[in-house]
Design a protein around this motif. Structure first.
Motif, mmCIF file in Angstrom:
data_model
loop_
_atom_site.group_PDB
_atom_site.id
_atom_site.type_symbol
_atom_site.label_atom_id
_atom_site.label_comp_id
_atom_site.label_asym_id
_atom_site.label_seq_id
_atom_site.Cartn_x
_atom_site.Cartn_y
_atom_site.Cartn_z
ATOM 1 N N GLU A 237 0.849 -1.188 0.000
ATOM 2 C CA GLU A 237 0.000 0.000 0.000
ATOM 3 C C GLU A 237 0.885 1.237 0.000
ATOM 4 O O GLU A 237 1.739 1.388 0.874
ATOM 5 C CB GLU A 237 -0.923 0.016 1.227
ATOM 6 C CG GLU A 237 -1.912 -1.140 1.275
ATOM 7 C CD GLU A 237 -2.766 -1.112 2.535
ATOM 8 O OE1 GLU A 237 -2.476 -0.274 3.418
ATOM 9 O OE2 GLU A 237 -3.709 -1.918 2.643
ATOM 10 N N ALA A 238 0.660 2.128 -0.977
ATOM 11 C CA ALA A 238 1.476 3.350 -1.112
ATOM 12 C C ALA A 238 2.952 2.995 -1.107
ATOM 13 O O ALA A 238 3.777 3.691 -0.500
ATOM 14 C CB ALA A 238 1.145 4.348 -0.006
ATOM 15 N N GLY A 261 4.228 7.205 -0.801
ATOM 16 C CA GLY A 261 3.319 8.125 -0.130
ATOM 17 C C GLY A 261 3.882 8.558 1.202
ATOM 18 O O GLY A 261 5.030 8.234 1.541
ATOM 19 N N PRO A 262 3.102 9.260 1.968
ATOM 20 C CA PRO A 262 3.591 9.686 3.291
ATOM 21 C C PRO A 262 3.972 8.517 4.178
ATOM 22 O O PRO A 262 4.872 8.623 5.003
ATOM 23 C CB PRO A 262 2.395 10.467 3.864
ATOM 24 C CG PRO A 262 1.575 10.854 2.680
ATOM 25 C CD PRO A 262 1.754 9.762 1.681
ATOM 26 N N GLU A 263 3.270 7.372 4.001
ATOM 27 C CA GLU A 263 3.560 6.206 4.822
ATOM 28 C C GLU A 263 3.221 4.948 4.012
ATOM 29 O O GLU A 263 2.056 4.617 3.832
ATOM 30 C CB GLU A 263 2.759 6.246 6.126
ATOM 31 C CG GLU A 263 3.267 5.281 7.183
ATOM 32 C CD GLU A 263 2.601 5.499 8.529
ATOM 33 O OE1 GLU A 263 3.259 5.994 9.457
ATOM 34 O OE2 GLU A 263 1.404 5.178 8.654
ATOM 35 N N LEU A 339 5.488 -4.119 7.395
ATOM 36 C CA LEU A 339 6.584 -3.155 7.282
ATOM 37 C C LEU A 339 5.991 -1.785 6.997
ATOM 38 O O LEU A 339 5.222 -1.620 6.046
ATOM 39 C CB LEU A 339 7.534 -3.574 6.149
ATOM 40 C CG LEU A 339 8.600 -2.550 5.749
ATOM 41 C CD1 LEU A 339 9.616 -2.367 6.868
ATOM 42 C CD2 LEU A 339 9.297 -2.959 4.463
ATOM 43 N N VAL A 340 6.336 -0.798 7.823
ATOM 44 C CA VAL A 340 5.855 0.574 7.647
ATOM 45 C C VAL A 340 7.057 1.460 7.317
ATOM 46 O O VAL A 340 8.002 1.548 8.112
ATOM 47 C CB VAL A 340 5.140 1.090 8.910
ATOM 48 C CG1 VAL A 340 4.673 2.523 8.697
ATOM 49 C CG2 VAL A 340 3.961 0.193 9.253
ATOM 50 N N ILE A 341 7.025 2.085 6.141
ATOM 51 C CA ILE A 341 8.086 3.011 5.718
ATOM 52 C C ILE A 341 7.556 4.423 5.905
ATOM 53 O O ILE A 341 6.551 4.812 5.303
ATOM 54 C CB ILE A 341 8.490 2.753 4.258
ATOM 55 C CG1 ILE A 341 8.881 1.279 4.072
ATOM 56 C CG2 ILE A 341 9.632 3.665 3.844
ATOM 57 C CD1 ILE A 341 9.225 0.912 2.659
ATOM 58 N N GLU A 342 8.207 5.194 6.750
ATOM 59 C CA GLU A 342 7.606 6.418 7.279
ATOM 60 C C GLU A 342 7.741 7.630 6.371
ATOM 61 O O GLU A 342 6.995 8.600 6.533
ATOM 62 C CB GLU A 342 8.212 6.700 8.664
ATOM 63 C CG GLU A 342 7.933 5.583 9.663
ATOM 64 C CD GLU A 342 8.666 5.773 10.973
ATOM 65 O OE1 GLU A 342 9.319 6.824 11.137
ATOM 66 O OE2 GLU A 342 8.602 4.866 11.829
ATOM 67 N N GLY A 345 9.862 7.971 -0.613
ATOM 68 C CA GLY A 345 11.167 7.813 -1.238
ATOM 69 C C GLY A 345 12.138 6.961 -0.454
ATOM 70 O O GLY A 345 13.214 6.633 -0.950
ATOM 71 N N THR A 346 11.791 6.579 0.773
ATOM 72 C CA THR A 346 12.673 5.732 1.591
ATOM 73 C C THR A 346 12.628 4.293 1.087
ATOM 74 O O THR A 346 11.570 3.772 0.747
ATOM 75 C CB THR A 346 12.256 5.791 3.064
ATOM 76 O OG1 THR A 346 12.440 7.124 3.544
ATOM 77 C CG2 THR A 346 13.104 4.839 3.908
ATOM 78 N N VAL A 347 13.799 3.647 1.062
ATOM 79 C CA VAL A 347 13.923 2.284 0.556
ATOM 80 C C VAL A 347 14.270 1.338 1.711
ATOM 81 O O VAL A 347 15.114 1.663 2.553
ATOM 82 C CB VAL A 347 15.008 2.200 -0.543
ATOM 83 C CG1 VAL A 347 15.246 0.744 -0.950
ATOM 84 C CG2 VAL A 347 14.588 3.022 -1.750
ATOM 85 N N VAL A 348 13.623 0.169 1.738
ATOM 86 C CA VAL A 348 13.927 -0.882 2.697
ATOM 87 C C VAL A 348 14.053 -2.204 1.935
ATOM 88 O O VAL A 348 13.223 -2.493 1.061
ATOM 89 C CB VAL A 348 12.831 -1.005 3.784
ATOM 90 C CG1 VAL A 348 13.104 -2.209 4.688
ATOM 91 C CG2 VAL A 348 12.760 0.260 4.620
ATOM 92 N N LEU A 349 15.066 -2.995 2.259
ATOM 93 C CA LEU A 349 15.229 -4.337 1.706
ATOM 94 C C LEU A 349 14.789 -5.339 2.762
ATOM 95 O O LEU A 349 15.261 -5.301 3.899
ATOM 96 C CB LEU A 349 16.686 -4.593 1.308
ATOM 97 C CG LEU A 349 17.296 -3.624 0.282
ATOM 98 C CD1 LEU A 349 18.722 -4.015 -0.025
ATOM 99 C CD2 LEU A 349 16.464 -3.591 -0.991
ATOM 100 N N LEU A 350 13.880 -6.251 2.387
ATOM 101 C CA LEU A 350 13.278 -7.198 3.325
ATOM 102 C C LEU A 350 13.551 -8.626 2.852
ATOM 103 O O LEU A 350 13.457 -8.915 1.657
ATOM 104 C CB LEU A 350 11.768 -6.955 3.400
ATOM 105 C CG LEU A 350 11.007 -7.461 4.619
ATOM 106 C CD1 LEU A 350 11.486 -6.720 5.859
ATOM 107 C CD2 LEU A 350 9.515 -7.266 4.432
ATOM 108 N N ASP A 351 13.876 -9.520 3.804
ATOM 109 C CA ASP A 351 14.163 -10.906 3.434
ATOM 110 C C ASP A 351 14.007 -11.819 4.651
ATOM 111 O O ASP A 351 13.966 -11.357 5.796
ATOM 112 C CB ASP A 351 15.586 -11.025 2.872
ATOM 113 C CG ASP A 351 15.764 -12.281 2.030
ATOM 114 O OD1 ASP A 351 14.762 -12.971 1.753
ATOM 115 O OD2 ASP A 351 16.911 -12.578 1.640
#
Length: 362
Positions: A237-238, A261-263, A339-342, A345-351
């Motif tokens: 989502e977003a 998005g914003p979150e 996972l919430v990206i706050e 444009g922020t990038v997170v790698l998940l595994d």
């Protein structure tokens, strides 16, 4: 000192007083900062101890139900059983759990194989392998294949296997789905642990705790991708998700999630039993502010214990332990993980996502 002060001019005396006041103020400020840091550290320690106390209190409240569950499981074992008897008992248990409406434990094998009455259909149940151990138990391992069924049906069937009183453990799982198909087949390897008669309930509990009941998740190491659907089993989502192979901690791929998005959110919902305790582990690399949390699907309320991600280019493993709220036997849909990206444009790698039940329930 008095002679020196008398020799100073009025302007030098004023400068000396000002310098003394500044020095005193600096000393007071440094003392204040150190005191505040100490208080913050003590507050964090108190919060941690309160959380541990809450967890231990929940475990104490569940002790009776856990002991009852181990008693029920111990009744399903005998050191006198032959391999054929173990196979027949396991075959009837798997057939029982494969029905859409599960009969009570100990019921005879269903006489009807009507597809409408089956959650998943298992055409053949070949003989397995019996392995003896010198530690008071034996293991019987069997491989079987299901016919094509919806993924949700296979997931529910796996949950039932893990919760069986016969101490079943899913050793391996291979899900095969044709492109664009809504159904899949599963190759499953199940191990049943048979406890000797002389082993007491405490020893059964110890053995059970050494092998946490894994909750089957869809695509937990992000190896399956679809050109149209994206990452199989996960909802975004977003947030834009893509396959990333540079820094995988499990297998050859990981998920690259970038907030639009914003979150932004990426999650997978699992059906979990109320009153049971689970432990979620996730490997992640965060290039900006983000967190891993557990959320009730219906109320959208987050459980305590959300883990903020450490910002940097190094993978860290995060662990969240939680007890599913509610009563009864009806499973609850829980986003584990979410996972919430706050920031946009922020990038997170998940595994390497894993979810396991750490305390058996009734």
């Amino acid at each position: 000192m008095k002679i020196v002060l008398h020799q100073l001019s009025p302007s030098e005396k004023r400068l000396a007083i000002i310098a003394g006041l500044c020095l005193g103020a600096a000393i007071l400020y440094i003392g204040y900062i150190r005191a505040m840091d100490r208080l913050e550290a003590m507050d964090a320690t108190i919060d941690s101890l309160q959380q541990q106390l809450l967890t231990y209190s929940e475990l104490v409240q569940q002790a009776d139900s856990v002991n009852a569950a181990f008693d029920a499981m111990a009744q399903q074992h005998s050191s006198q059983w032959t391999q054929e008897e173990i196979h027949d008992s396991l075959r009837r248990e798997i057939a029982r759990l494969a029905m859409r409406n599960v009969p009570p434990p100990g019921s005879p094998a269903p006489a009807s194989t009507d597809p409408a009455a089956m959650l998943v259909s298992i055409p053949q149940m070949p003989m397995g392998t019996l392995m003896d151990s010198e530690e008071g138990y034996r293991s019987y391992q069997i491989n079987f294949k299901t016919e094509a069924a919806p993924i949700q049906n296979i997931t529910t069937f796996l949950e039932r296997l893990q919760r069986s009183d016969q101490a079943l453990r899913v050793e391996s799982l291979e899900i095969i789905r044709q492109p664009l198909a809504g159904v899949a087949t599963a190759n499953i390897r199940v191990t049943r642990t048979i406890i000797d008669d002389e082993v007491d309930v405490g020893q059964v509990a110890s053995l059970h705790e050494t092998a946490p009941a894994l909750v089957p998740l869809l695509n937990p190491s992000f190896e399956e991708w679809d050109a149209a659907a994206g990452c199989m089993g996960w909802t975004a989502e977003a947030c834009g998700v893509s396959e990333h192979s540079g820094q995988a901690t499990e297998g050859h791929a990981s998920m690259r999630a970038e907030s639009t998005g914003p979150e932004g959110r990426v999650y997978q919902a699992a059906r979990l039993a109320p009153g049971r305790t689970y432990e979620l582990t996730v490997d992640a690399i965060a290039l900006g502010p983000a967190r891993v949390e557990v959320v009730d699907e219906a109320s959208k309320q987050a459980y305590l214990g959300a883990q903020p991600l450490t910002i940097g280019d190094t993978p860290y493993r995060y662990c969240v332990r939680f007890t599913v709220a509610g009563e009864g036997t009806e499973p609850v849909s829980i986003r584990a993980p979410q996972l919430v990206i706050e920031d946009a444009g922020t990038v997170v790698l998940l595994d390497n996502v894993s979810l396991a039940e750490v305390q058996a329930g009734p």
